[in-house]
Every structure is written in structure tokens, then in C-alpha cells.
Design a protein around this motif. Structure first.
Motif, PDB file in Angstrom:
ATOM      1  N   GLU A   1       0.904  -1.129   0.237  1.00  0.00           N
ATOM      2  CA  GLU A   1      -0.257  -0.073  -0.007  1.00  0.00           C
ATOM      3  C   GLU A   1       0.990   1.270   0.004  1.00  0.00           C
TER       4      GLU A   1
ATOM      5  N   PHE B   1       1.695   5.494  -0.730  1.00  0.00           N
ATOM      6  CA  PHE B   1       1.186   6.930  -0.726  1.00  0.00           C
ATOM      7  C   PHE B   1       2.274   7.838  -1.221  1.00  0.00           C
TER       8      PHE B   1
ATOM      9  N   TYR C   1       3.242  11.870  -0.266  1.00  0.00           N
ATOM     10  CA  TYR C   1       2.943  13.024   0.692  1.00  0.00           C
ATOM     11  C   TYR C   1       3.680  14.347   0.117  1.00  0.00           C
TER      12      TYR C   1
ATOM     13  N   LEU D   1      -0.827  14.432   3.171  1.00  0.00           N
ATOM     14  CA  LEU D   1      -1.211  13.572   2.016  1.00  0.00           C
ATOM     15  C   LEU D   1      -1.598  14.004   0.882  1.00  0.00           C
TER      16      LEU D   1
ATOM     17  N   ARG E   1      -3.183   8.248  -2.222  1.00  0.00           N
ATOM     18  CA  ARG E   1      -3.024   6.963  -2.030  1.00  0.00           C
ATOM     19  C   ARG E   1      -3.333   6.127  -3.297  1.00  0.00           C
TER      20      ARG E   1
ATOM     21  N   TYR F   1       7.345  13.046  -1.268  1.00  0.00           N
ATOM     22  CA  TYR F   1       7.661  11.926  -0.374  1.00  0.00           C
ATOM     23  C   TYR F   1       6.716  10.723  -0.688  1.00  0.00           C
TER      24      TYR F   1
ATOM     25  N   LYS G   1       3.240   1.360   3.196  1.00  0.00           N
ATOM     26  CA  LYS G   1       2.621   1.138   4.622  1.00  0.00           C
ATOM     27  C   LYS G   1       3.434   0.011   4.985  1.00  0.00           C
TER      28      LYS G   1
ATOM     29  N   LEU H   1       4.469   4.028   8.358  1.00  0.00           N
ATOM     30  CA  LEU H   1       4.700   4.109   7.051  1.00  0.00           C
ATOM     31  C   LEU H   1       6.343   4.373   6.972  1.00  0.00           C
TER      32      LEU H   1
END
Lengths: 113, 107
Positions: free
Chosen positions: B32, B34, B36, B46, B49, B86, B90, B95
Motif C-alpha cells: 500500500e 502513498f 505525501y 497526504l 494513496r 515523499y 505502509k 509508514l
């Protein structure tokens, strides 16, 4: 509403002194995270709280580092006998559940002279 | 070991040019991921995702399991996109962040 707050925003300390950094998470957020960001590097995970228990403290770099949390509220990160390599920005984040969306504070810039 | 790699420290483009910020990961399992973003004098927040498969501020990111990548793309960069980006993976309850890429968009 109020976001995550951290204090102090800046801290200069002498090598060998102890420092305490504070994080106030968003009200109702059960999860709280501490990260360290050294100059030119990414965010380094330190410790995670779920409520007032710390199921993962694997990122704490040495036994000079400790953290605690009161209920689902304030957390303090304590660094004992600071060293120059501890100089960094210390970031706190909170979330409602798990790490899916973490809300970050402004950070505390620690300088050890 | 789980790891996130952002190979570019700095990416500079002109306004209107396409942007691709690279992110590669290593993870044994179903990842998972993401993105940022931190704008100047603002907090880290955030951006998007991968499970949402959404476009935020014109940015998209597709998970490519074959290449273990999650590159962030935007077809036409804007000056207000200038920021630190960034990529994060997960891992159980936390993170893992990459080292970040600074995007500079010139007028």
C-alpha cells in the motif's frame, strides 16, 4: 479544527543535556507517530502509539531515546545525554486509525551544540 | 527488507511541462503506497494513496507491481506544484518514507 501541535518549535541544547519534546495530537486520534528527519534525509520512523501503549518502538535509535503518551492525548519524546548526531527535525503525526492518513505537526528543530 | 527509493533529489521543469517523480519500493507482499507533499513553510500532508486511484491537483500515480514502482505524474506542471514530495510504503502499523524529491517548477 486545531491540527497537531508540537513544542518547542526550536531547541538548542548542549551536548550531554537531556531534552523533552512535546506533541499534542488532533483530538480523537488514537494513533500517534514520531519521526526524525536529519538534514538531506527522509523521514525516519521512531515510535508508534496506539492509545497509550507503544506496540512498535523499533525505530528508537538507542536507549537514550524514550517516549510516553498519556491516554489518547499528549506525547513526549525524551532524549537523554544528547549527542550532535541527534540534531534533526522531530516530527509528530496522528491518525484516526492505522497509518492511512497521518496528520503532521510543524516539527521541532533540535540543534545539539 | 522493506524500502522506498526516490532516486532524484531534485527535479526541475518549466511550467506546462510534464512531470514524473520516481518511486520504487521493495516489499514482500501486497503493498500500500502513498504520496505525501510538503509545500514551502507548510506541514507535510497526504497527496494521494494508490488504493483510492484518484487524481489530486492533477497528479496521478499508478502502482506497477512488475516494476515495483509508484511514480507520481502530472501532464502539465504548475508553479504552485513546487514542493518536496515523499513516497511512502505502509508496513504493518507504520509508514516507510523515501528520502524525498524536490520539485521546482520555473515560470
Amino acid at each position: 479544527g486545531a491540527g497537531v501541535s508540537q513544542s518547542p518549535s526550536n531547541k538548542v541544547t548542549e551536548k550531554g543535556k537531556d531534552v523533552e519534546l512535546r506533541c499534542d495530537p488532533i483530538s480523537g486520534h488514537t494513533a500517534l507517530y514520531w519521526y526524525r528527519q536529519r538534514l538531506g534525509q527522509g523521514l525516519e520512523f521512531l515510535i508508534y502509539f496506539q492509545g497509550n501503549s507503544a506496540p512498535d518502538k523499533s525505530g528508537l535509535p538507542s536507549d537514550r531515546f524514550s517516549a510516553e503518551r498519556t491516554g489518547e492525548s499528549v506525547s513526549t519524546l525524551t532524549i537523554q545525554r544528547t549527542q550532535q548526531e541527534d540534531s534533526a527535525v522531530y516530527l509528530c503525526a496522528s491518525s484516526t486509525q492505522g497509518p492511512y492518513e497521518q496528520y503532521f505537526g510543524p516539527g521541532t528543530r533540535l540543534t545539539v551544540t | 527488507a522493506q524500502r522506498v527509493t526516490q532516486p532524484e533529489k531534485l527535479l526541475s521543469v518549466f511550467k506546462g511541462a510534464p512531470v514524473e517523480l520516481k518511486c520504487n519500493y521493495s516489499y514482500s507482499g501486497s503493498p500500500e503506497l502513498f504520496w505525501y507533499v510538503q509545500y514551502s513553510r507548510q506541514r507535510l500532508q497526504l497527496l494521494l494513496r494508490h488504493i483510492s486511484r484518484e487524481s489530486i491537483k492533477g497528479f496521478t500515480a499508478d502502482l506497477n507491481k512488475g516494476e515495483t514502482s509508484f511514480h507520481l505524474k502530472k501532464p502539465f506542471a504548475q508553479e504552485e506544484d513546487s514542493a518536496m514530495y515523499y513516497c511512502a510504503l505502509k508496513r504493518t502499523d507504520k509508514l516507510i518514507f523515501g528520502t524525498g524529491t524536490r520539485l521546482q517548477v520555473f515560470p
